[in-house]
Design a protein around this motif. Structure first.
Motif, PDB file in Angstrom:
ATOM      1  N   PHE A  56       0.836  -1.203   0.000  1.00  0.00           N
ATOM      2  CA  PHE A  56       0.000   0.000   0.000  1.00  0.00           C
ATOM      3  C   PHE A  56       0.874   1.257   0.000  1.00  0.00           C
ATOM      4  O   PHE A  56       0.622   2.218  -0.745  1.00  0.00           O
ATOM      5  CB  PHE A  56      -0.920  -0.019   1.232  1.00  0.00           C
ATOM      6  CG  PHE A  56      -1.676   1.263   1.454  1.00  0.00           C
ATOM      7  CD1 PHE A  56      -2.843   1.545   0.762  1.00  0.00           C
ATOM      8  CD2 PHE A  56      -1.218   2.208   2.383  1.00  0.00           C
ATOM      9  CE1 PHE A  56      -3.527   2.731   0.974  1.00  0.00           C
ATOM     10  CE2 PHE A  56      -1.901   3.384   2.594  1.00  0.00           C
ATOM     11  CZ  PHE A  56      -3.066   3.651   1.884  1.00  0.00           C
ATOM     12  N   LEU A  57       1.910   1.267   0.841  1.00  0.00           N
ATOM     13  CA  LEU A  57       2.767   2.436   0.940  1.00  0.00           C
ATOM     14  C   LEU A  57       3.566   2.676  -0.336  1.00  0.00           C
ATOM     15  O   LEU A  57       3.827   3.834  -0.703  1.00  0.00           O
ATOM     16  CB  LEU A  57       3.716   2.284   2.138  1.00  0.00           C
ATOM     17  CG  LEU A  57       3.044   2.285   3.524  1.00  0.00           C
ATOM     18  CD1 LEU A  57       4.058   1.992   4.606  1.00  0.00           C
ATOM     19  CD2 LEU A  57       2.369   3.634   3.783  1.00  0.00           C
ATOM     20  N   LYS A  58       3.920   1.598  -1.030  1.00  0.00           N
ATOM     21  CA  LYS A  58       4.638   1.755  -2.297  1.00  0.00           C
ATOM     22  C   LYS A  58       3.693   2.234  -3.398  1.00  0.00           C
ATOM     23  O   LYS A  58       4.059   3.040  -4.242  1.00  0.00           O
ATOM     24  CB  LYS A  58       5.279   0.423  -2.700  1.00  0.00           C
ATOM     25  CG  LYS A  58       6.414  -0.006  -1.784  1.00  0.00           C
ATOM     26  CD  LYS A  58       6.981  -1.351  -2.224  1.00  0.00           C
ATOM     27  CE  LYS A  58       8.119  -1.797  -1.315  1.00  0.00           C
ATOM     28  NZ  LYS A  58       8.665  -3.121  -1.707  1.00  0.00           N
ATOM     29  N   TRP A  59       2.447   1.720  -3.366  1.00  0.00           N
ATOM     30  CA  TRP A  59       1.480   2.037  -4.418  1.00  0.00           C
ATOM     31  C   TRP A  59       0.936   3.460  -4.306  1.00  0.00           C
ATOM     32  O   TRP A  59       0.682   4.127  -5.308  1.00  0.00           O
ATOM     33  CB  TRP A  59       0.327   1.029  -4.327  1.00  0.00           C
ATOM     34  CG  TRP A  59      -0.925   1.428  -5.075  1.00  0.00           C
ATOM     35  CD1 TRP A  59      -1.172   1.242  -6.394  1.00  0.00           C
ATOM     36  CD2 TRP A  59      -2.087   2.072  -4.532  1.00  0.00           C
ATOM     37  NE1 TRP A  59      -2.397   1.727  -6.725  1.00  0.00           N
ATOM     38  CE2 TRP A  59      -2.989   2.246  -5.585  1.00  0.00           C
ATOM     39  CE3 TRP A  59      -2.425   2.507  -3.256  1.00  0.00           C
ATOM     40  CZ2 TRP A  59      -4.233   2.828  -5.410  1.00  0.00           C
ATOM     41  CZ3 TRP A  59      -3.655   3.092  -3.076  1.00  0.00           C
ATOM     42  CH2 TRP A  59      -4.549   3.260  -4.136  1.00  0.00           C
ATOM     43  N   ILE A  60       0.807   3.960  -3.086  1.00  0.00           N
ATOM     44  CA  ILE A  60       0.095   5.220  -2.871  1.00  0.00           C
ATOM     45  C   ILE A  60       0.827   6.410  -3.479  1.00  0.00           C
ATOM     46  O   ILE A  60       0.216   7.429  -3.813  1.00  0.00           O
ATOM     47  CB  ILE A  60      -0.142   5.430  -1.367  1.00  0.00           C
ATOM     48  CG1 ILE A  60      -1.327   6.366  -1.157  1.00  0.00           C
ATOM     49  CG2 ILE A  60       1.106   5.977  -0.680  1.00  0.00           C
ATOM     50  CD1 ILE A  60      -1.805   6.424   0.269  1.00  0.00           C
ATOM     51  N   GLY A  61       2.135   6.281  -3.667  1.00  0.00           N
ATOM     52  CA  GLY A  61       2.892   7.390  -4.234  1.00  0.00           C
ATOM     53  C   GLY A  61       2.547   7.679  -5.682  1.00  0.00           C
ATOM     54  O   GLY A  61       2.732   8.808  -6.143  1.00  0.00           O
ATOM     55  N   SER A  62       2.043   6.672  -6.421  1.00  0.00           N
ATOM     56  CA  SER A  62       1.732   6.859  -7.837  1.00  0.00           C
ATOM     57  C   SER A  62       0.235   6.802  -8.132  1.00  0.00           C
ATOM     58  O   SER A  62      -0.176   6.968  -9.279  1.00  0.00           O
ATOM     59  CB  SER A  62       2.450   5.785  -8.671  1.00  0.00           C
ATOM     60  OG  SER A  62       2.055   4.485  -8.239  1.00  0.00           O
ATOM     61  N   ALA A  63      -0.587   6.550  -7.128  1.00  0.00           N
ATOM     62  CA  ALA A  63      -2.028   6.417  -7.336  1.00  0.00           C
ATOM     63  C   ALA A  63      -2.677   7.786  -7.530  1.00  0.00           C
ATOM     64  O   ALA A  63      -2.156   8.817  -7.099  1.00  0.00           O
ATOM     65  CB  ALA A  63      -2.671   5.703  -6.154  1.00  0.00           C
ATOM     66  N   LYS A  64      -3.841   7.770  -8.194  1.00  0.00           N
ATOM     67  CA  LYS A  64      -4.600   8.998  -8.396  1.00  0.00           C
ATOM     68  C   LYS A  64      -5.306   9.407  -7.104  1.00  0.00           C
ATOM     69  O   LYS A  64      -5.451   8.610  -6.171  1.00  0.00           O
ATOM     70  CB  LYS A  64      -5.615   8.805  -9.513  1.00  0.00           C
ATOM     71  CG  LYS A  64      -4.977   8.506 -10.858  1.00  0.00           C
ATOM     72  CD  LYS A  64      -6.039   8.292 -11.937  1.00  0.00           C
ATOM     73  CE  LYS A  64      -5.407   8.002 -13.292  1.00  0.00           C
ATOM     74  NZ  LYS A  64      -6.440   7.763 -14.336  1.00  0.00           N
ATOM     75  N   VAL A  65      -5.799  10.655  -7.072  1.00  0.00           N
ATOM     76  CA  VAL A  65      -6.433  11.186  -5.872  1.00  0.00           C
ATOM     77  C   VAL A  65      -7.636  10.356  -5.461  1.00  0.00           C
ATOM     78  O   VAL A  65      -7.804   9.985  -4.288  1.00  0.00           O
ATOM     79  CB  VAL A  65      -6.852  12.660  -6.082  1.00  0.00           C
ATOM     80  CG1 VAL A  65      -7.698  13.154  -4.907  1.00  0.00           C
ATOM     81  CG2 VAL A  65      -5.627  13.542  -6.251  1.00  0.00           C
ATOM     82  N   ALA A 115       0.628   3.359  11.244  1.00  0.00           N
ATOM     83  CA  ALA A 115       1.712   4.154  10.664  1.00  0.00           C
ATOM     84  C   ALA A 115       1.317   4.668   9.284  1.00  0.00           C
ATOM     85  O   ALA A 115       1.596   5.818   8.922  1.00  0.00           O
ATOM     86  CB  ALA A 115       2.985   3.319  10.586  1.00  0.00           C
ATOM     87  N   ALA A 116       0.649   3.800   8.503  1.00  0.00           N
ATOM     88  CA  ALA A 116       0.229   4.207   7.167  1.00  0.00           C
ATOM     89  C   ALA A 116      -0.830   5.300   7.236  1.00  0.00           C
ATOM     90  O   ALA A 116      -0.807   6.268   6.459  1.00  0.00           O
ATOM     91  CB  ALA A 116      -0.313   2.993   6.411  1.00  0.00           C
ATOM     92  N   LEU A 117      -1.775   5.167   8.160  1.00  0.00           N
ATOM     93  CA  LEU A 117      -2.807   6.200   8.317  1.00  0.00           C
ATOM     94  C   LEU A 117      -2.187   7.529   8.740  1.00  0.00           C
ATOM     95  O   LEU A 117      -2.602   8.600   8.289  1.00  0.00           O
ATOM     96  CB  LEU A 117      -3.837   5.755   9.360  1.00  0.00           C
ATOM     97  CG  LEU A 117      -4.746   4.584   8.967  1.00  0.00           C
ATOM     98  CD1 LEU A 117      -5.575   4.129  10.164  1.00  0.00           C
ATOM     99  CD2 LEU A 117      -5.668   4.983   7.817  1.00  0.00           C
ATOM    100  N   THR A 118      -1.174   7.460   9.577  1.00  0.00           N
ATOM    101  CA  THR A 118      -0.494   8.679  10.000  1.00  0.00           C
ATOM    102  C   THR A 118       0.216   9.339   8.829  1.00  0.00           C
ATOM    103  O   THR A 118       0.230  10.562   8.686  1.00  0.00           O
ATOM    104  CB  THR A 118       0.516   8.367  11.120  1.00  0.00           C
ATOM    105  OG1 THR A 118      -0.157   7.709  12.203  1.00  0.00           O
ATOM    106  CG2 THR A 118       1.177   9.629  11.623  1.00  0.00           C
ATOM    107  N   LEU A 119       0.798   8.502   7.949  1.00  0.00           N
ATOM    108  CA  LEU A 119       1.468   9.028   6.771  1.00  0.00           C
ATOM    109  C   LEU A 119       0.487   9.745   5.842  1.00  0.00           C
ATOM    110  O   LEU A 119       0.839  10.731   5.190  1.00  0.00           O
ATOM    111  CB  LEU A 119       2.173   7.897   6.028  1.00  0.00           C
ATOM    112  CG  LEU A 119       3.017   8.303   4.808  1.00  0.00           C
ATOM    113  CD1 LEU A 119       4.174   9.199   5.243  1.00  0.00           C
ATOM    114  CD2 LEU A 119       3.541   7.063   4.085  1.00  0.00           C
TER     115      LEU A 119
END
Length: 380
Positions: free
Chosen positions: A6-15, A44-48
């Motif tokens: 999830f953390l790797k994918w979220i950087g390139s995902a659309k809004v 940690a992911a939610l905080t990010l």
């Protein structure tokens, strides 16, 4: 493992994709179905996600966490301090926000944010006081419209003092059954001041006449206010009028002429420092000597004693069902009492002023009764 992807994918995902993923992750965290290690990673992911540049993503996160008492406290605190669209649902719903955090938010925010806090399902007395003290008009309107707000009498007074000149808030306050009587009087005075300063009124009447007319209108409105003020609030209203310098002999004569005997009793208690039991007993059935002694203890001028005595005797008979009378008859008898009293050199001026006052009250009542009669005939 899933959280790492999830953390790797979220950087390139659309809004839109990130917003949907934030909602799904927040719900999964709150469901308590994840193992302990995964829950730590999810938190940690939610905080990010708080650092996401899109407010839509942060708003989706706030919506998912807004009603849960199990949401991470640091995330809720950060979302509550975010921009309006993000913070709205957190400020209105979150059970994790205590009074201290909410009061700080009110003190550091503008009207729209303050109004959100004032719209919470439950607003404590301390939070209500903070909103009344520093809140903008929008927030104060939301507060007095909120049935879940615990508002102290002192807070109502502060609202009336700060925003009583605003018509919208005056209307909301005056329709609130919790509003104390002295606050209602403050709002009446504010309304009179607004009318007196209105350019149209000043142009039509002139400044001096406008001031006199509005002052007389406020006095008549104050008498009506007494009728709608609960007996246990009379003491506060008396103190309010005394501090404003409006507890005058003229006002008391009007009150007694219109049958506000309970309120008059509260005035005598405040001025004489005698007990409620004593004052009520004297007014209800005391002899003339005892009633006159009470008047002297309250500091009422001697020329007024006979006038008040005459009126009280009539209202006693009305209360006992032995007589039917109203303000018209009582004011007439008060006037006759003045005329029948032998004038003295020392008291002639005061008695003349008192006679003029009682006569003006009698004429006002005659006019009002005739007007009501005419309207009743027209409606028949």
């Amino acid at each position: 493992m899933v959280i790492r992807h999830f953390l790797k994918w979220i950087g390139s995902a659309k809004v839109a994709e990130r917003a949907a993923a934030a909602t799904a992750l927040a719900r999964a965290f709150l469901d308590h179905q994840l193992p302990f290690e995964d829950r730590c990673e999810a938190e940690a992911a939610l905080t990010l996600l708080l650092d996401d540049p899109s407010p839509k993503v942060r708003a989706a996160l706030a919506e998912a966490l807004s009603m849960s008492s199990q949401a991470p406290a640091q995330i809720v605190a950060a979302l509550a301090a975010d921009q309006h669209d993000v913070a709205a649902c957190i400020l209105v719903r979150s059970p994790l926000l205590g009074d201290a955090e909410l009061i700080d938010r009110v003190a550091s925010s503008d009207g729209p944010i303050q109004a959100l806090v004032a719209s919470r399902p439950y607003v404590s007395m301390s939070l209500s006081a903070a909103i009344a003290e520093v809140g903008e008009l929008e927030a104060c309107l939301a507060l007095v419209s909120n049935d879940g707000a615990d508002i102290a009498q002192l807070t109502f007074r502060r609202l009336a003092e700060r925003h009583g000149h605003e018509a919208a808030l005056r209307e909301r306050l005056l329709t609130n059954p919790r509003l104390p009587g002295d606050c209602r009087h403050t709002l009446l005075v504010k309304l009179g001041e607004a009318l007196r300063e209105a350019p149209l009124v000043r142009a039509l009447m002139g400044a001096r006449r406008a001031e006199r007319v509005t002052r007389e209108a406020c006095m008549r409105a104050s008498l009506t206010l007494i009728e709608h003020t609960r007996t246990h609030e009379h003491a506060a209203l008396v103190e309010h009028l005394r501090l404003r310098g409006e507890l005058t002999a003229s006002f008391l004569v009007r009150a007694v002429a219109h049958g506000k005997v309970d309120f008059f009793g509260s005035v005598l208690m405040a001025l004489s420092s005698q007990s409620e039991t004593r004052v009520r007993a004297v007014l209800a059935s005391g002899r003339d000597v005892a009633v006159t002694a009470l008047f002297r203890a309250a500091g009422l001028a001697a020329p007024m004693h006979g006038v008040f005595l005459r009126a009280l005797k009539v209202w006693r008979e009305v209360a006992a069902g032995r007589r039917v009378a109203g303000a018209q008859e009582v004011s007439w008898l008060m006037l006759r009492e003045i005329e029948s009293t032998a004038e003295t050199q020392a008291g002639s001026t005061a008695r003349g002023e008192l006679a003029a006052l009682v006569k003006s009250i009698h004429l006002e009542v005659l006019r009002e009764n005739a007007r009501c009669h005419a309207l009743a005939i027209a409606a028949a």
